[in-house]
Scaffold this motif. Sequence first.
Motif, mmCIF file in Angstrom:
data_model
loop_
_atom_site.group_PDB
_atom_site.id
_atom_site.type_symbol
_atom_site.label_atom_id
_atom_site.label_comp_id
_atom_site.label_asym_id
_atom_site.label_seq_id
_atom_site.Cartn_x
_atom_site.Cartn_y
_atom_site.Cartn_z
ATOM 1 N N ALA A 4 1.150 -1.063 0.140
ATOM 2 C CA ALA A 4 0.243 -0.564 0.718
ATOM 3 C C ALA A 4 0.953 1.381 0.668
ATOM 4 C CB ALA A 4 -0.889 -0.036 1.037
ATOM 5 N N VAL A 5 0.008 2.214 -0.970
ATOM 6 C CA VAL A 5 0.988 3.305 -0.662
ATOM 7 C C VAL A 5 0.903 4.599 0.742
ATOM 8 C CG1 VAL A 5 1.079 5.872 -1.985
ATOM 9 C CG2 VAL A 5 0.568 3.616 -3.077
ATOM 10 N N PRO A 6 2.049 4.689 1.774
ATOM 11 C CA PRO A 6 1.848 5.104 2.405
ATOM 12 C C PRO A 6 2.030 6.457 2.029
ATOM 13 C CG PRO A 6 4.518 5.449 1.638
ATOM 14 C CD PRO A 6 3.379 4.111 0.922
ATOM 15 N N VAL A 7 0.315 7.693 3.613
ATOM 16 C CA VAL A 7 -0.110 8.491 3.395
ATOM 17 C C VAL A 7 0.962 9.485 3.430
ATOM 18 C CG1 VAL A 7 -1.199 10.218 5.277
ATOM 19 C CG2 VAL A 7 -2.059 8.040 4.696
ATOM 20 N N VAL A 8 2.449 9.130 4.059
ATOM 21 C CA VAL A 8 3.765 10.399 4.455
ATOM 22 C C VAL A 8 4.376 9.268 3.826
ATOM 23 C CG1 VAL A 8 3.572 10.770 6.489
ATOM 24 C CG2 VAL A 8 3.859 12.189 4.673
ATOM 25 N N GLU A 9 5.809 10.016 3.552
ATOM 26 C CA GLU A 9 7.034 9.040 3.262
ATOM 27 C C GLU A 9 7.935 10.102 2.863
ATOM 28 O OE1 GLU A 9 9.332 5.335 0.826
ATOM 29 O OE2 GLU A 9 7.202 6.528 -0.059
ATOM 30 N N GLY A 10 8.826 9.996 3.815
ATOM 31 C CA GLY A 10 9.802 10.871 3.365
ATOM 32 C C GLY A 10 11.452 10.117 3.432
ATOM 33 N N ARG A 11 12.277 10.735 2.386
ATOM 34 C CA ARG A 11 13.526 9.806 2.042
ATOM 35 C C ARG A 11 14.445 10.957 2.107
ATOM 36 N NH1 ARG A 11 11.065 7.509 -3.756
ATOM 37 N NH2 ARG A 11 9.097 6.136 -2.900
ATOM 38 N N ALA A 12 15.864 10.205 2.939
ATOM 39 C CA ALA A 12 16.703 11.827 3.459
ATOM 40 C C ALA A 12 16.209 12.648 3.269
ATOM 41 C CB ALA A 12 17.565 11.313 1.714
ATOM 42 N N ILE A 13 15.522 13.522 4.125
ATOM 43 C CA ILE A 13 15.404 14.553 4.416
ATOM 44 C C ILE A 13 16.387 15.415 5.267
ATOM 45 C CG2 ILE A 13 13.526 15.985 5.802
ATOM 46 C CD1 ILE A 13 12.166 14.618 3.495
ATOM 47 N N VAL A 14 16.721 16.786 4.672
ATOM 48 C CA VAL A 14 17.924 17.254 5.644
ATOM 49 C C VAL A 14 17.357 18.594 5.489
ATOM 50 C CG1 VAL A 14 19.915 18.011 4.613
ATOM 51 C CG2 VAL A 14 19.660 15.782 3.995
ATOM 52 N N GLN A 15 17.594 19.124 6.355
ATOM 53 C CA GLN A 15 17.491 20.507 7.018
ATOM 54 C C GLN A 15 18.279 21.976 7.678
ATOM 55 O OE1 GLN A 15 15.722 23.281 6.038
ATOM 56 N NE2 GLN A 15 13.756 23.058 6.774
ATOM 57 N N ASP A 16 19.138 22.659 6.921
ATOM 58 C CA ASP A 16 20.025 22.986 6.776
ATOM 59 C C ASP A 16 19.219 24.214 7.485
ATOM 60 O OD1 ASP A 16 22.385 21.554 6.482
ATOM 61 O OD2 ASP A 16 22.139 21.857 4.565
ATOM 62 N N TYR A 17 20.019 25.322 8.162
ATOM 63 C CA TYR A 17 19.730 26.884 8.957
ATOM 64 C C TYR A 17 21.332 27.973 8.838
ATOM 65 C CZ TYR A 17 15.290 24.944 10.367
ATOM 66 O OH TYR A 17 13.741 24.691 10.460
ATOM 67 N N GLN A 18 21.314 28.843 8.559
ATOM 68 C CA GLN A 18 21.783 30.023 9.211
ATOM 69 C C GLN A 18 22.088 30.485 8.935
ATOM 70 O OE1 GLN A 18 24.087 29.873 5.969
ATOM 71 N NE2 GLN A 18 23.512 28.119 5.362
ATOM 72 N N VAL A 19 23.271 30.113 10.445
ATOM 73 C CA VAL A 19 22.952 31.181 11.489
ATOM 74 C C VAL A 19 24.727 32.142 11.532
ATOM 75 C CG1 VAL A 19 23.618 30.670 14.819
ATOM 76 C CG2 VAL A 19 22.313 28.803 12.802
ATOM 77 N N PRO A 20 23.596 33.417 11.930
ATOM 78 C CA PRO A 20 24.796 34.869 12.120
ATOM 79 C C PRO A 20 26.243 34.403 12.740
ATOM 80 C CG PRO A 20 22.319 35.566 12.514
ATOM 81 C CD PRO A 20 22.849 33.688 12.224
ATOM 82 N N GLY A 21 26.854 34.509 12.445
ATOM 83 C CA GLY A 21 28.315 34.627 12.305
ATOM 84 C C GLY A 21 28.634 35.328 13.789
ATOM 85 N N SER A 22 29.768 36.245 14.103
ATOM 86 C CA SER A 22 30.825 36.748 15.008
ATOM 87 C C SER A 22 30.970 37.629 13.919
ATOM 88 C CB SER A 22 31.773 36.678 15.520
ATOM 89 O OG SER A 22 33.279 36.078 15.149
#
Length: 283
Positions: A4-22
């Motif tokens: 059966a087709v899943p209702v939701v599926e994630g494959r290799a999900i990546v999330q990057d954020y830009q953080v202010p530096g000094s």
Amino acid sequence: MTQAVPVVEGRAIVQDYQVPGSLFTGAKSVRALNGIDFRVEKGKTLAIVGESGSGKSTLARIIALIDAPTGGELRIEGDVVDIRKRRPGPDLRSRVQMVFQNPYGSLNPRQKVGDVLMEPLVINTSVAAAERRDRAEAMLKRVGLQPEHFNRYPHMFSGGQRQRIAIARALMLNPSLLVLDEPVSALDLSVQAQVLNLLADLQDEFHLTYVFVSHDLSVVRYIADEVMVISKGVAVEQGSREAVFANPQHPYTRSLFAATPVTDVAAIRVRIERRTAARAAAR
């Protein structure tokens, strides 16, 4: 036999954020999620567990189509969804809804409850005003509230009642998937059991699929079918509820279990049901 087709599926999900530096280092990239894979079948509940800052709420917002992942692929009922290229339309929005942690902050204090419930229909459908009201009143009743609550404001309700209103709003578009981000953590223990009881009943009635984010292992043990444990943006352990609780494999999972006090939410639910039945019999 075709799976059966899943209702939701994630494959290799990546999330990057830009953080202010000094002044000397400049901005830098921080990886909040690193290659997360998951799938949730229809009518099942995936619980995402981890400490604060582990990435579980970040993943919930991606699944709920609020944030776009930096990389990887998200599928809703077999359809690839990329909100970096195109914002979700009414059809997709009707399939995925989210219930937030704070029942005091997730409802517009200037809107009456009836307007809160009807708003998704106004925005996403062409349903007539009379039908919108009928559906809103019916949903209020279904979550344990009354038609007279229709014209009241959120501040007139308790935390548990407000969370019921938030759940009712999420169901107004007949979604197939609910993303629940710590939906009972702001509630008293006895009220938690009542809301969990409601969620279980709604899941059975409407054949809903849940992604349930929580740090409370007793809640997870009660409501989940599958468990995914996240640490520092990585899924360190996944499996059935029975397998993960009976024999956790990863040291991080074992440390979570050791550090978390256990409360028997299921037993509390039983006591509530018995009390309700006794009151009904006494009338």
